[in-house]
Scaffold this active site. Structure first.
Site, mmCIF file in Angstrom:
data_model
loop_
_atom_site.group_PDB
_atom_site.id
_atom_site.type_symbol
_atom_site.label_atom_id
_atom_site.label_comp_id
_atom_site.label_asym_id
_atom_site.label_seq_id
_atom_site.Cartn_x
_atom_site.Cartn_y
_atom_site.Cartn_z
ATOM 1 N N ARG A 107 -11.299 -4.824 -16.769
ATOM 2 C CA ARG A 107 -11.620 -4.601 -15.346
ATOM 3 C C ARG A 107 -13.072 -4.151 -15.305
ATOM 4 O O ARG A 107 -13.435 -3.123 -15.911
ATOM 5 C CB ARG A 107 -10.710 -3.534 -14.733
ATOM 6 C CG ARG A 107 -11.224 -3.018 -13.407
ATOM 7 C CD ARG A 107 -10.220 -2.169 -12.675
ATOM 8 N NE ARG A 107 -9.154 -2.991 -12.129
ATOM 9 C CZ ARG A 107 -8.294 -2.586 -11.213
ATOM 10 N NH1 ARG A 107 -8.377 -1.356 -10.722
ATOM 11 N NH2 ARG A 107 -7.346 -3.383 -10.763
ATOM 12 N N HIS A 134 -9.571 -11.131 -8.201
ATOM 13 C CA HIS A 134 -8.487 -10.294 -8.748
ATOM 14 C C HIS A 134 -7.262 -11.192 -8.991
ATOM 15 O O HIS A 134 -6.240 -11.086 -8.292
ATOM 16 C CB HIS A 134 -8.168 -9.185 -7.753
ATOM 17 C CG HIS A 134 -7.360 -8.054 -8.324
ATOM 18 N ND1 HIS A 134 -6.959 -7.992 -9.644
ATOM 19 C CD2 HIS A 134 -6.858 -6.926 -7.731
ATOM 20 C CE1 HIS A 134 -6.257 -6.887 -9.850
ATOM 21 N NE2 HIS A 134 -6.176 -6.233 -8.704
ATOM 22 N N CYS A 266 -2.162 -4.996 -1.692
ATOM 23 C CA CYS A 266 -2.147 -4.860 -3.156
ATOM 24 C C CYS A 266 -2.123 -3.402 -3.595
ATOM 25 O O CYS A 266 -1.827 -3.117 -4.759
ATOM 26 C CB CYS A 266 -3.339 -5.587 -3.757
ATOM 27 S SG CYS A 266 -4.942 -4.855 -3.373
ATOM 28 N N ARG A 294 3.403 -6.927 -10.648
ATOM 29 C CA ARG A 294 2.238 -6.963 -11.538
ATOM 30 C C ARG A 294 2.724 -6.995 -12.988
ATOM 31 O O ARG A 294 2.207 -7.723 -13.827
ATOM 32 C CB ARG A 294 1.342 -5.726 -11.310
ATOM 33 C CG ARG A 294 0.643 -5.677 -9.949
ATOM 34 C CD ARG A 294 -0.406 -6.752 -9.821
ATOM 35 N NE ARG A 294 -1.416 -6.669 -10.858
ATOM 36 C CZ ARG A 294 -2.496 -5.881 -10.834
ATOM 37 N NH1 ARG A 294 -2.714 -5.111 -9.785
ATOM 38 N NH2 ARG A 294 -3.375 -5.893 -11.815
HETATM 39 N N1 CP Z 1 -3.921 -3.406 -6.975
HETATM 40 C C1 CP Z 1 -4.541 -2.885 -8.051
HETATM 41 O O1 CP Z 1 -5.249 -3.590 -8.821
HETATM 42 O O2 CP Z 1 -4.308 -1.559 -8.248
HETATM 43 P P1 CP Z 1 -5.106 -0.596 -9.249
HETATM 44 O O3 CP Z 1 -6.539 -0.533 -8.762
HETATM 45 O O4 CP Z 1 -4.402 0.716 -9.154
HETATM 46 O O5 CP Z 1 -5.054 -1.185 -10.628
#
Ligand code: CP
Length: 308
Positions: A107, A134, A266, A294
């Site tokens: 990330r 994403h 999300c 997820r």
């Molecule tokens: N939706 C999502 O990616 O959540 P986080 O930022 O908590 O990983």
């Protein structure tokens, strides 16, 4: 090398295969304790690096749990604590990590970092979010929609709010899974038009409608996201709130959608900003199914990455 970098970079057949695999993976768990391993252990003896240059709850925990259930081991790395955050190149980091681990999930901020990691890694790399897209989130969202309503092909999905990285992956998915998409938000926060044009070129309708009530008419799915993303300047908060307030998803807006329209977010959410509690906790909301999915979707993605 099978990297999972974006939904538009993966073939339609492979995407459908991953969704089917995710459904099977989820069913096979059959209510067993979260810490119990899966029957098959496709990540047995595999080591997975999970790199975070931004905060995370869902991505971090779901990848970590998923790897363990599949028989692998994880190491969670904070970008700022690695040499990566102190001047070592992404390319060298990729080459070094590839000597230690079998899979990298990252990330990060800039898409260029993800692409450089993938170019120089000799193990698969998964996009766990960049400023631009994403994809893991939207694979979970497709899984969630199809569990509740069947195939998403031909359905109408309406995005209310900021044209951000999550919207961008919805646009990729519209082209690959064959659903129509409407963006309803203020012009200054429009998505990159390249995402819109790319989906249109695949034969689906992608419209921009500034009137949220008109936009959600006939919607099968209404989606929103936080008004200030992790990469947005905190100083822009007030301006963005003023621009986005008309696009709040509330009970009145949902009355314009199909009666059985699902609501997705999300998460994390700022409750009663981008969506009201009444919608988030209402009968059409599937936000916690999205969060759970997820885990199952990413297990299917990791299995795909590591299958020759
Ligand atoms: N939706 C999502 O990616 O959540 P986080 O930022 O908590 O990983």
């Amino acid at each position: 090398m099978k990297h999972f970098l974006d939904i538009d970079k993966t073939s339609v057949a492979e995407l459908h295969g991953m969704i089917a695999d995710a459904k099977a993976i989820k069913n096979a768990r059959n209510g067993r304790p979260r810490g119990a391993p899966d029957d098959d252990l496709p990540l047995k003896d595999n080591m997975v690096a999970l790199i975070f240059e931004k905060p995370s709850t869902r991505t971090r925990v779901s990848f970590d749990v998923g790897v363990r259930q599949m028989g692998g081991q994880t190491m969670v790395l904070s970008g700022s604590e690695m040499q990566l955050g102190h001047g070592e190149t992404v390319a060298d980091t990729a080459r070094v990590l590839s000597r230690y681990v079998d899979l990298i999930m990252i990330r990060t901020f800039e898409e260029a970092t993800l692409l450089e990691m993938a170019e120089h890694a000799t193990v698969p790399v998964i996009n766990g979010l960049t400023n631009r897209t994403h994809p893991c989130q939207i694979m979970a969202d497709i899984l969630t929609f199809e569990e509740h309503r069947g195939p998403i092909a031909g359905k109408k999905v309406v995005w209310c709010g900021d044209g951000n990285n999550v919207f961008a992956s919805f646009a990729h998915a519209a082209g690959q899974f064959g659903f129509d998409l409407v963006f309803s938000g203020p012009e200054p926060l429009d998505p990159e038009m390249g995402f819109v044009e790319q989906a249109r070129a695949k034969g689906v309708s992608v419209e921009i409608d500034r009137d949220p009530a008109r936009a959600v008419a006939g919607a099968d799915l209404v989606v929103t996201d936080t008004w200030v993303s992790m990469h947005d300047a905190p100083s822009a908060r007030e301006r963005r709130h003023n621009q986005l307030r008309p696009y709040q998803v509330n009970e009145e807006l949902m009355r314009h959608a199909n009666p059985d329209a699902l609501f997705m977010h999300c998460l994390p959410a700022h409750r009663n900003e981008e969506a009201t509690n009444g919608v988030m906790d209402g009968p059409n909301s599937v936000i916690f199914d999205e969060a759970e999915n997820r885990l199952h979707a990413q297990k299917a993605i990791m299995r795909w990455c590591l299958t020759p």
